[in-house]
Design an enzyme around this catalytic site. Structure first.
Site, PDB file in Angstrom:
ATOM      1  N   CYS A 399      46.339  30.761  43.500  1.00 26.62           N
ATOM      2  CA  CYS A 399      45.521  29.545  43.381  1.00 26.62           C
ATOM      3  C   CYS A 399      45.997  28.273  44.568  1.00 26.62           C
ATOM      4  O   CYS A 399      45.693  28.573  45.666  1.00 26.62           O
ATOM      5  CB  CYS A 399      45.443  28.884  41.917  1.00 26.62           C
ATOM      6  SG  CYS A 399      43.781  27.940  41.844  1.00 26.62           S
ATOM      7  N   HIS A 530      43.829  33.467  39.111  1.00 26.32           N
ATOM      8  CA  HIS A 530      45.067  33.420  38.475  1.00 26.32           C
ATOM      9  C   HIS A 530      45.151  34.969  37.832  1.00 26.32           C
ATOM     10  O   HIS A 530      44.684  35.009  36.730  1.00 26.32           O
ATOM     11  CB  HIS A 530      45.195  32.353  37.431  1.00 26.32           C
ATOM     12  CG  HIS A 530      45.173  31.328  37.965  1.00 26.32           C
ATOM     13  ND1 HIS A 530      46.515  30.435  37.895  1.00 26.32           N
ATOM     14  CD2 HIS A 530      44.121  30.354  38.367  1.00 26.32           C
ATOM     15  CE1 HIS A 530      46.313  29.201  38.475  1.00 26.32           C
ATOM     16  NE2 HIS A 530      44.775  29.060  38.887  1.00 26.32           N
ATOM     17  N   GLU A 532      47.717  36.176  36.586  1.00 25.01           N
ATOM     18  CA  GLU A 532      48.691  36.160  35.428  1.00 25.01           C
ATOM     19  C   GLU A 532      47.930  36.465  34.150  1.00 25.01           C
ATOM     20  O   GLU A 532      48.613  36.805  33.249  1.00 25.01           O
ATOM     21  CB  GLU A 532      49.668  34.996  35.605  1.00 25.01           C
ATOM     22  CG  GLU A 532      49.023  33.878  35.454  1.00 25.01           C
ATOM     23  CD  GLU A 532      48.344  33.110  36.610  1.00 25.01           C
ATOM     24  OE1 GLU A 532      48.191  33.607  37.584  1.00 25.01           O
ATOM     25  OE2 GLU A 532      48.439  31.826  36.806  1.00 25.01           O
TER      26      GLU A 532
HETATM   27  N1  GLN Z   1      44.700  21.877  42.824  1.00 24.32           N
HETATM   28  C1  GLN Z   1      44.045  23.177  43.191  1.00 24.32           C
HETATM   29  C2  GLN Z   1      42.265  23.099  43.130  1.00 24.32           C
HETATM   30  O1  GLN Z   1      41.850  22.267  42.328  1.00 24.32           O
HETATM   31  C3  GLN Z   1      44.758  24.586  42.721  1.00 24.32           C
HETATM   32  C4  GLN Z   1      44.614  24.525  41.407  1.00 24.32           C
HETATM   33  C5  GLN Z   1      45.345  25.554  40.793  1.00 24.32           C
HETATM   34  O2  GLN Z   1      46.357  25.990  41.496  1.00 24.32           O
HETATM   35  N2  GLN Z   1      45.111  26.196  39.560  1.00 24.32           N
HETATM   36  O3  GLN Z   1      41.589  23.775  43.653  1.00 24.32           O
END
Ligand code: GLN
Length: 617
Positions: A399, A530, A532
């Protein structure tokens, strides 16, 4: 429907979630279909707005629910897919009752905590318990309900009252109550003290709930005399007083309970004794609990984070690393690096921390930048991504970890020195990462892209396709607002940063890899999703597995040894069988040198044994 209620006393953070999940594992391995509900007596509607500093990570479900991290424990232990309604909060109950009040559903009655809130809680539990969560049709057999907090809290009292009424309603043969409590050891002789447990059981009984079992957390095994005393004062047979002492890893907790016949007691209370003889924990023991303790070959991973003092903030990432290490046959050595100490300013303000942080990065076999929000430490993460790319150190970005990788590449390879994300620098003339909400470009609130979404693979020869053993698409969970600027993609690809996964519209970049030739990089992959959250013991997330294998210099032999592609268990629900119920079908251990044999004595990869038991390490 049968229910197991898990309550907690004395202090929070005893490992109630792991105890409840372990009960679920035992019942599941007796052949029952198990679901779970976590009750959080706070007023927030869900965990989405809560700081990881205070509450640990926000776990994301397939349906986009942002929930308590304990739901992650349930999904991983039981290999199930929960829904947002499986996490019940005070906020959700009050919201549903107040919505009905506004609609006039109460027909002029005075709306009160008893009976309206307590009825709503019971209706919720009954409804959600019947939702199938294992990918099969039909209702589950047993629902494990974990009541968060400790009994006696003001916050939890409507739930305790609702559960008292519910117990009466469903009848004693349909609900088993397990109370998790603390037996501290004090004094030079190390006396095990029973009084805190006596008091918390007295509180529980005064509220109308009588525990069938006591699960006593203690650093040492409970003495027989202590067990007898607790039985006498708490009115629970001595054999129902379980010793829940520290063990070498959390996967041993179900085995610890099995060794004390906890499953038999629970099944007897529920009128399901016939299932007790079916219990088969062999796969769980050898392939998960023993395997973790037997790992010897170290792999050093530097995790570049923001809340590094609090491992709970990255719980699922740590679990996914552990699952990958189990599959790869490697022993995890996790080094926490505070991203802001990698930044040049830290050289002036905190030279010692700057030095040690960079030493940790330089010593690492692999660099991982997990998800995150906000400015702090972002430049440090960008520098870590640059280091990993230039020095050919395996890199996994998740992310925000993908977004910083793209910014870094734009700055240092394309030469766009001021490339940035509009999240950190709204006025940047060269946005590499932009605000790109799914629904509205005007709205800020409620615009997070959440939950399971499809990623279409752009090439069958990319590393991601090989690791997932998929040719067309993968489904993973998301939680973000910002995305790679599609306008910059052609330039980035021309310079060798390949967007190998995109959404179905082709507009959203989902997975990025460095072009194999000429970069010669052993593993450089980052995802907007994600991975994970869908990792399981026995079925490691493919990207994490690739990362750990590359960090241990085993990726190439793994890839070449893989025979014909198999369907990925991540997208198709698998029909449970003794092997698949553990999710072990994807393991190709011999090919990558993992022994899978059991041995004792080896320490766990991270954290003290108590922390491992708590499930919060
Ligand atoms: N802050 C970034 C976004 O909003 C990444 C979010 C995250 O890593 N979950 O896209």
């Amino acid at each position: 429907m049968k229910y197991v209620l898990v309550t907690g006393g004395v202090v929070s953070g005893l490992g109630k979630g792991v105890t409840a999940s372990s009960i679920g594992v035992l019942l599941k391995n007796c052949g029952l279909r198990v679901t779970s509900i976590k009750i959080d007596p706070y007023l927030n509607i869900d965990a989405g707005t809560m700081s990881p500093f205070e509450h640990g990570e926000v776990f994301v479900l397939d349906d986009g629910g942002e929930v308590d991290l304990d739901l992650g424990n349930y999904e991983r232990f039981l290999d199930i897919t929960l829904t947002r309604d499986n996490n019940l909060t005070t906020g959700k109950v009050y919201q549903s009752v107040l919505d009905r009040e506004r609609r006039g559903d109460y027909l002029g009655k005075t709306v009160q905590v008893v009976p309206h809130i307590t009825d709503a809680i019971q209706d919720w539990i009954q409804r959600v318990a019947h939702i199938p969560v294992d990918g099969r049709d039909g209702v589950p057999d047993v629902c494990v309900i974990e009541l968060g907090g400790t009994v006696g809290d003001i916050e939890s009292s409507p739930f305790v009252e609702a559960l008292r009424q519910f117990h009466f309603k469903v009848g004693p043969n349909n609900m088993c109550i397990v109370h998790v409590s603390l037996v501290p050891i004090i004094g030079v002789v190390g006396e095990q003290k029973t009084k805190p447990t006596q008091h918390s059981v007295a509180v529980l009984r005064s509220l109308g709930l009588h525990p069938d079992l006591l699960a006593c957390r203690c650093s040492e095994p409970l003495d027989d005399s202590v067990r007898g005393k607790l039985a006498l004062f708490c009115q629970v047979p001595p054999e129902n007083v379980l010793t829940m002492h520290d063990v070498s890893n959390i996967w041993r907790v179900p085995l610890l309970m099995q060794s004390q016949d906890a499953h038999k007691t629970i099944l007897r209370v529920l009128g399901l004794s016939g299932h007790a003889d079916k219990l088969d924990m062999h796969g769980w023991k050898t392939q998960i609990a023993d395997r973790w303790d037997s790992l010897k070959d170290p792999v050093k991973i530097a995790m570049i984070g923001k809340y590094t003092a609090l491992s709970d903030a990255y719980l699922s990432v740590i679990k996914a690393l552990q699952h990958a290490c189990m599959a790869a046959g490697m022993k995890l050595q996790l080094d926490w690096v505070e991203a802001q100490y990698l930044e040049p300013e830290a050289k002036e303000t905190d030279a010692a921390k700057y030095e040690t942080s960079w030493q940790q990065v330089r010593a690492a076999d692999g660099v991982l930048v997990p998800g995150g929000f906000g400015n702090r430490g972002v430049e440090g993460k960008i520098l870590a991504a640059q280091y990993a790319r230039e020095h050919k150190v395996p890199y996994l970005g998740i992310c925000l970890g993908m977004q910083v990788a793209v910014i870094e590449f734009a700055r240092n390879v394309l030469g766009v020195k001021d490339a940035d994300s509009t999240e950190f620098n709204p006025g940047t003339p060269n946005p590499a990462v932009v605000f790109m909400p799914e629904i509205s470009t005007k709205h800020m609130g409620g615009t997070m892209r959440l939950g399971g979404r499809r990623t279409v693979l752009q090439s069958i020869s990319c590393l991601t396709a090989k690791l997932y053993q998929k040719e067309q698409y993968i489904d993973e969970r998301h939680r973000h607002r910002y995305e790679v600027n599609p306008e910059m993609v052609p330039q980035l690809e021309a310079a060798g940063l390949m967007f190998v996964g995109k959404d179905e519209t082709g507009e959203r970049m989902e997975v990025v890899e460095l072009q194999e030739n000429p970069s010669g990089h052993p593993f450089y992959a980052a995802a907007q999703f994600h991975p994970e959250f869908k990792s399981r013991p026995g079925r490691a997330s493919p990207l994490f597995l690739g990362f750990i294998l590359a960090s241990g210099k085993r990726l190439n032999s793994y890839l070449t040894s893989r025979a014909t592609p198999q369907p990925s268990p991540h997208s198709t629900p698998v029909k449970p069988s003794p092997a698949t119920s553990l999710g072990l079908e994807g393991l190709n251990l011999s090919a990558i040198g993992g022994s899978g044999s059991s041995s004792s004595g080896a320490a766990a990869g991270s954290g003290a044994s108590q922390a491992l038991f708590k499930g919060s390490s």
